[in-house]
Design an enzyme around this catalytic site. Structure first.
Site, mmCIF file in Angstrom:
data_model
loop_
_atom_site.group_PDB
_atom_site.id
_atom_site.type_symbol
_atom_site.label_atom_id
_atom_site.label_comp_id
_atom_site.label_asym_id
_atom_site.label_seq_id
_atom_site.Cartn_x
_atom_site.Cartn_y
_atom_site.Cartn_z
ATOM 1 N N LYS A 93 0.818 -1.217 0.000
ATOM 2 C CA LYS A 93 0.000 0.000 0.000
ATOM 3 C C LYS A 93 0.851 1.266 0.000
ATOM 4 C CE LYS A 93 -4.309 -1.943 1.608
ATOM 5 N NZ LYS A 93 -5.306 -2.086 2.679
ATOM 6 N N ARG A 136 -3.289 -9.897 5.390
ATOM 7 C CA ARG A 136 -3.760 -10.023 4.001
ATOM 8 C C ARG A 136 -2.636 -9.523 3.089
ATOM 9 N NH1 ARG A 136 -6.389 -6.899 0.168
ATOM 10 N NH2 ARG A 136 -7.992 -7.986 -1.038
HETATM 11 C C1 9MG Z 1 -10.132 -5.665 -0.224
HETATM 12 N N1 9MG Z 1 -9.142 -5.069 0.637
HETATM 13 C C2 9MG Z 1 -8.152 -4.201 0.261
HETATM 14 N N2 9MG Z 1 -7.432 -3.837 1.330
HETATM 15 C C3 9MG Z 1 -7.974 -4.476 2.402
HETATM 16 C C4 9MG Z 1 -7.690 -4.487 3.769
HETATM 17 O O1 9MG Z 1 -6.722 -3.745 4.295
HETATM 18 N N3 9MG Z 1 -8.440 -5.257 4.581
HETATM 19 C C5 9MG Z 1 -9.464 -5.998 4.066
HETATM 20 N N4 9MG Z 1 -10.191 -6.742 4.934
HETATM 21 N N5 9MG Z 1 -9.787 -6.018 2.777
HETATM 22 C C6 9MG Z 1 -9.046 -5.255 1.959
#
Ligand code: 9MG
Length: 260
Positions: free
Chosen positions: A218, A252
């Site tokens: 990010k 994630r």
């Molecule tokens: C779909 N998506 C993109 N970034 C995310 C994040 O930080 N958390 C979750 N739960 N979904 C995300």
């Protein structure tokens, strides 16, 4: 071991990202064909992902929404194909009730909703489906969320939001042991807001529910390191380790092997 309904996950669990979109911020267009999506899912499963998160609508800053039919056309064939080749749990990244229902029918075991079940019909669908659900904090909407996000205290405001969503979900009939919470790194937050959330993750815990953190590649990592998206893997791994050390039960990520 992390228990979410009937799902048993290692701690920390790695959730691999599979964007089947032409326009996601990092891998847009790479996996929007079922064959390439399937190969990527197989690689993430064999690299150790506990969950594969499949999404058909980009939520990057500035993204426009897509119709329900478009999202269904993107994700359902991929969920079916992935389900047929691996036992790794699948989560569907969606805010739309119709996509939640069809995705679970096709083999998705979890819902990941960046809008925390606030879209029309989403809460009712999650109550009906009784699968684990991730409730994420977002200030505003993807199209506009990075236009000067402002908080008096980001940690307490995100915690308050998550508490309010847990109360609403439990009152509607979602069992507490199906809920995962997420501060929404990058969703209506400046780099400083994101750093503060990451450093104070434990303050976001509501009723001791597990936390999920998504920070992989990010822009906050670009702000901290000066690296472009395709050079952010080391920073992403470091950030995932920090998140897990600070209490995240699920991270994630795009780079499953390196994170494992
Ligand atoms: C779909 N998506 C993109 N970034 C995310 C994040 O930080 N958390 C979750 N739960 N979904 C995300």
């Amino acid at each position: 071991m992390l228990t979410l309904g009937s799902m048993r996950l290692p701690v920390p669990a790695v959730m691999g990202i599979l964007n089947v979109t032409p326009d996601s911020f990092s891998d847009g267009g790479r996996f929007d064909h079922p064959d390439s999506a399937l190969r990527q899912a197989e690689a993430m499963a064999s690299d150790g992902a506990a969950i594969i998160d499949i999404g058909g609508e980009s939520t990057r800053p500035g993204a426009q929404g897509v119709s329900e039919q478009e999202e269904l056309d993107r994700v359902i064939p991929v969920i079916e194909a992935v389900r047929s080749v691996t036992d790794t749990a699948i989560s569907v990244d969606t805010s739309k009730s119709g996509v939640m229902r069809e995705a679970v029918a096709a083999g998705s075991a979890m819902i990941n909703d960046v809008r925390a079940l606030r879209e029309e019909g989403a809460l009712a669908a999650a109550v009906e489906l009784q699968v684990p659900v991730c409730l994420m904090h977002m200030l505003g909407e993807p199209r506009t969320m990075q236009q000067d996000p402002t908080y008096a205290n980001v940690v307490t405001e995100v915690a308050e939001f998550l508490k309010e969503r847990v109360t609403a979900c439990v009152a509607a009939g979602i069992a507490e042991d199906l809920i995962v919470l997420d501060p929404g790194i990058g969703f209506g937050k400046s780099p400083d807001h994101n750093v503060e959330l990451l450093a104070n993750l434990r303050q976001l815990r509501v009723r001791n529910l597990p936390l999920l953190v998504g920070i992989s590649r990010k822009s906050i990592l670009g702000a901290l390191t000066g690296r472009e998206i395709d050079e952010r893997m080391p920073a992403s791994v470091a950030a995932a380790v920090i998140a897990a050390t600070n209490g995240a039960g699920i991270v994630r990520v795009h780079d499953v092997r390196e994170t494992m």
